[in-house]
Design an enzyme around this catalytic site. Structure first.
Site, short mmCIF file in Angstrom:
data_model
loop_
_atom_site.label_atom_id
_atom_site.label_comp_id
_atom_site.label_asym_id
_atom_site.label_seq_id
_atom_site.Cartn_x
_atom_site.Cartn_y
_atom_site.Cartn_z
N HIS A 10 -17.49 -26.36 -14.95
CA HIS A 10 -18.03 -25.35 -15.86
C HIS A 10 -18.00 -23.97 -15.21
CE1 HIS A 10 -20.39 -27.94 -18.98
NE2 HIS A 10 -19.20 -28.43 -18.70
N TYR A 44 -29.43 -23.10 -22.31
CA TYR A 44 -30.85 -23.12 -21.99
C TYR A 44 -31.54 -22.18 -22.97
CZ TYR A 44 -29.71 -24.93 -17.24
OH TYR A 44 -29.27 -25.66 -16.17
N PRO A 46 -36.73 -29.26 -12.99
CA PRO A 46 -35.29 -29.42 -13.21
C PRO A 46 -34.58 -28.19 -13.78
CG PRO A 46 -36.55 -30.67 -14.84
CD PRO A 46 -37.53 -30.16 -13.84
N LYS A 99 -31.47 -28.09 -9.45
CA LYS A 99 -31.36 -28.00 -8.00
C LYS A 99 -31.80 -29.26 -7.23
CE LYS A 99 -29.57 -24.01 -7.51
NZ LYS A 99 -28.36 -24.44 -8.22
N TYR A 146 -27.39 -20.18 -9.14
CA TYR A 146 -27.06 -21.34 -9.97
C TYR A 146 -25.88 -22.12 -9.40
CZ TYR A 146 -26.81 -24.23 -14.14
OH TYR A 146 -26.83 -25.32 -15.01
P1 RFL Z 1 -34.50 -40.61 -5.36
O1 RFL Z 1 -33.34 -40.51 -6.28
O2 RFL Z 1 -35.86 -40.63 -5.95
O3 RFL Z 1 -34.26 -41.93 -4.50
C1 RFL Z 1 -35.27 -42.46 -3.67
C2 RFL Z 1 -35.01 -43.93 -3.51
O4 RFL Z 1 -35.98 -44.49 -2.62
C3 RFL Z 1 -36.47 -45.71 -3.16
N1 RFL Z 1 -37.81 -45.96 -2.62
C4 RFL Z 1 -38.08 -46.86 -1.66
N2 RFL Z 1 -37.29 -47.68 -0.97
C5 RFL Z 1 -37.87 -48.49 -0.04
N3 RFL Z 1 -39.23 -48.50 0.21
C6 RFL Z 1 -40.05 -47.67 -0.46
N4 RFL Z 1 -41.37 -47.67 -0.23
C7 RFL Z 1 -39.48 -46.80 -1.44
N5 RFL Z 1 -40.00 -45.87 -2.28
C8 RFL Z 1 -38.97 -45.37 -2.98
C9 RFL Z 1 -36.45 -45.49 -4.66
O5 RFL Z 1 -36.44 -46.71 -5.38
C10 RFL Z 1 -35.16 -44.68 -4.82
O6 RFL Z 1 -34.05 -45.53 -5.03
O7 RFL Z 1 -34.48 -39.44 -4.25
P2 RFL Z 1 -33.27 -38.66 -3.56
O8 RFL Z 1 -32.24 -39.61 -3.05
O9 RFL Z 1 -33.91 -37.70 -2.65
O10 RFL Z 1 -32.54 -37.87 -4.74
C11 RFL Z 1 -33.19 -36.80 -5.37
C12 RFL Z 1 -32.79 -36.75 -6.84
O11 RFL Z 1 -32.90 -38.03 -7.41
C13 RFL Z 1 -33.69 -35.78 -7.59
O12 RFL Z 1 -33.87 -34.58 -6.87
C14 RFL Z 1 -33.15 -35.37 -8.96
O13 RFL Z 1 -32.79 -36.46 -9.76
C15 RFL Z 1 -34.24 -34.57 -9.63
N6 RFL Z 1 -34.02 -34.50 -11.03
C16 RFL Z 1 -33.09 -33.64 -11.46
N7 RFL Z 1 -32.43 -32.85 -10.57
C17 RFL Z 1 -31.47 -32.02 -10.98
O14 RFL Z 1 -30.85 -31.34 -10.14
N8 RFL Z 1 -31.19 -31.92 -12.33
C18 RFL Z 1 -31.82 -32.70 -13.26
O15 RFL Z 1 -31.51 -32.64 -14.42
C19 RFL Z 1 -32.82 -33.60 -12.85
N9 RFL Z 1 -33.45 -34.40 -13.73
C20 RFL Z 1 -34.70 -35.35 -11.91
C21 RFL Z 1 -34.38 -35.30 -13.28
C22 RFL Z 1 -35.68 -36.25 -11.47
C23 RFL Z 1 -36.36 -37.09 -12.32
N10 RFL Z 1 -37.39 -37.96 -11.77
C24 RFL Z 1 -37.75 -37.86 -10.40
C25 RFL Z 1 -38.13 -38.90 -12.46
C26 RFL Z 1 -35.02 -36.14 -14.16
C27 RFL Z 1 -36.00 -37.05 -13.69
C28 RFL Z 1 -36.61 -37.94 -14.74
C1 PHB Z 2 -28.99 -32.57 -17.15
O1 PHB Z 2 -27.85 -32.62 -17.62
O2 PHB Z 2 -29.70 -33.59 -17.07
C2 PHB Z 2 -29.53 -31.29 -16.68
C3 PHB Z 2 -28.70 -30.19 -16.60
C4 PHB Z 2 -29.21 -28.97 -16.16
C5 PHB Z 2 -30.53 -28.86 -15.81
C6 PHB Z 2 -31.36 -29.97 -15.88
C7 PHB Z 2 -30.86 -31.19 -16.31
O3 PHB Z 2 -31.02 -27.66 -15.40
#
Ligand code: RFL
Ligand code: PHB
Length: 390
Positions: A72, A201, A293, A297, A385
């Site tokens: 993008h 957005y 989110p 980042k 961004y």
């Molecule tokens: P994760 O992905 O949470 O992975 C952590 C892993 O550790 C495991 N775990 C354990 N394992 C062993 N023993 C324990 N006691 C444990 N406790 C936990 C878990 O099961 C899991 O598999 O962390 P990591 O790897 O640091 O990755 C970070 C990303 O996942 C996170 O920053 C993003 O997904 C945040 N986030 C978003 N970020 C974006 O940049 N754009 C988004 O659109 C976006 N949407 C989101 C999101 C996070 C969400 N969460 C946390 C619920 C949407 C959601 C719903």
């Molecule tokens: C997503 O596609 O899940 C998404 C994209 C951009 C954002 C947050 C979430 O800032």
């Protein structure tokens, strides 16, 4: 059992670190509380910075990303009925972002790890950290009901916000900083082409909305909802009606509805724990910090932490130098705080805050007008961004 680096958590941070270490000949074992299927069923982020794309290539998992990722060059901001495009590529000197789901990143990393034959213990129960303030750390856990012990040189805490790693650091050794927002995002995934070619957005008087995507056939939409809201209160029709009300007419008309594949609410939070290292325990990703989110980042910060931590481990094992390990926390936090600032700023620009008044809305409007008319202001948004340099 013994390994060089014991990694807790098979999310993107833990899997990516494991993959880079394995390819550099550094032994590692991943302990994950959940099953692989559960890890792959989590729908989360979708926007990758160029730095993360480059790191995935370095980890040998860039092939499907190259074929299926959508590059993008820009995104749009909508205020009320007005739509304004930010040309990321033009404003940032040629840089772009890639739309490729976190689920796909995770799938590619799990497959690559299997191909290398590196061990991951899924459904590891009661993982506990011991002696990481000394020279011989170890982990205990249960695998299929059997007690296990894993000795290692270092522990990488990649176990997310609710993990055991950060919680194991003695109280008083960590300083935490937090901001909780009085709303969440209700997200919906649908197998229909996206309403727009790029992300939109929207700031609207009814609340924030976001049009995103996973592919040319799969869309991801979000609407701001009160914290106490339940996803089960929302039918797909109610969701799409609310989404369209918050979008400019030309975007709303292009939304194609369909049955949701997933619908869930994510709370919004800013959080940082300092330092990111305690003895031989190193925190990376959500285990150390959370961003709302809005700036896309969270996943990208997990990748930049892993970049710094991998470089530090490689330096330790190859050159016998601890300089990278000693500098890890300060180096990672410097980038983390800039992403915290940007995510907080985007969140403030685009949401309706229940306790705020007309003054704050005029400030949001002025900020938007400034972005539309000032190349300097737009440039500052674009360079954040697409991702600040590692
Ligand atoms: P994760 O992905 O949470 O992975 C952590 C892993 O550790 C495991 N775990 C354990 N394992 C062993 N023993 C324990 N006691 C444990 N406790 C936990 C878990 O099961 C899991 O598999 O962390 P990591 O790897 O640091 O990755 C970070 C990303 O996942 C996170 O920053 C993003 O997904 C945040 N986030 C978003 N970020 C974006 O940049 N754009 C988004 O659109 C976006 N949407 C989101 C999101 C996070 C969400 N969460 C946390 C619920 C949407 C959601 C719903
Ligand atoms: C997503 O596609 O899940 C998404 C994209 C951009 C954002 C947050 C979430 O800032």
């Amino acid at each position: 059992m013994r390994t060089q680096v014991a990694i807790i958590g098979a999310g993107p941070a833990g899997l990516l670190l494991g993959q880079l270490l394995s390819r550099a000949g550094i032994d590692n074992i991943i302990l994950e509380r959940r099953s692989a299927d559960y890890v792959l069923s989590r729908i989360r982020a979708g926007v990758l910075e160029q730095g993360m794309v480059d790191l995935l290539h370095e980890a040998g998992v860039g092939e499907r990303l190259d074929h299926e990722g959508l590059v993008h060059d820009g995104f749009s901001l909508a205020f009320g009925g007005t739509l304004h495009r930010l040309d990321l590529k033009d404003l940032s000197g040629g840089r772009t972002v890639t739309v490729y789901g976190q689920t796909e990143v995770t799938r590619d990393l799990i497959e690559a790890r299997q191909a290398l034959g590196r061990p991951t213990v899924y459904e590891a129960e009661n993982v506990a950290l011991h002696d990481f303030d000394g020279a011989a750390p170890r982990l205990t856990f249960q695998e299929n009901g059997e007690q296990q012990e894993l000795h290692c040189d270092f522990i990488a805490g990649c176990d997310g916000y609710h993990g055991v790693s950060r919680a194991s650091v003695p109280a008083g050794s960590l300083q935490t900083f937090e901001r909780v927002y009085p709303f969440g995002w209700l997200g919906l995934l649908v197998d229909r082409p996206p309403a727009a070619h790029e992300l939109v957005y929207a700031n609207h008087e009814r609340g924030f909305a976001l049009c995103s995507m996973r592919s040319a056939e799969r869309s991801r939409y979000y609407v701001q909802v009160p914290l106490e809201e339940k996803a089960s209160n929302w039918s797909d029709d109610a969701f799409f009606d609310e989404l369209r009300r918050r979008l400019p007419a030309e975007v709303a008309e292009a939304v194609i509805t369909g049955p949701s594949l997933e619908k869930s609410i994510a709370p919004l939070r800013s959080f940082v724990a300092e330092p990111m290292r305690f003895g031989r325990l190193f925190l990376a990703g959500d285990a150390a910090h959370i961003v709302p989110p809005t700036g896309a980042k969270g996943l990208n910060l997990a990748a930049s932490d892993v970049r710094y931590l991998f470089d530090a481990f490689r330096e330790h094992y190859r050159e016998g130098s601890n300089a990278g390990l000693d500098g890890y926390s300060a180096r990672a936090l410097a980038r983390v705080w800039k992403a915290e600032r940007f995510s907080w700023w985007m969140t403030n620009l685009l949401h309706r805050f229940p306790e705020r008044d007309g003054f704050d809305q005029r400030i949001q409007q002025a900020e938007f007008d400034y972005l539309v008319h000032s190349r300097a202001a737009a440039t500052a948004v674009a360079e954040n961004y697409v991702g600040l340099p590692y």
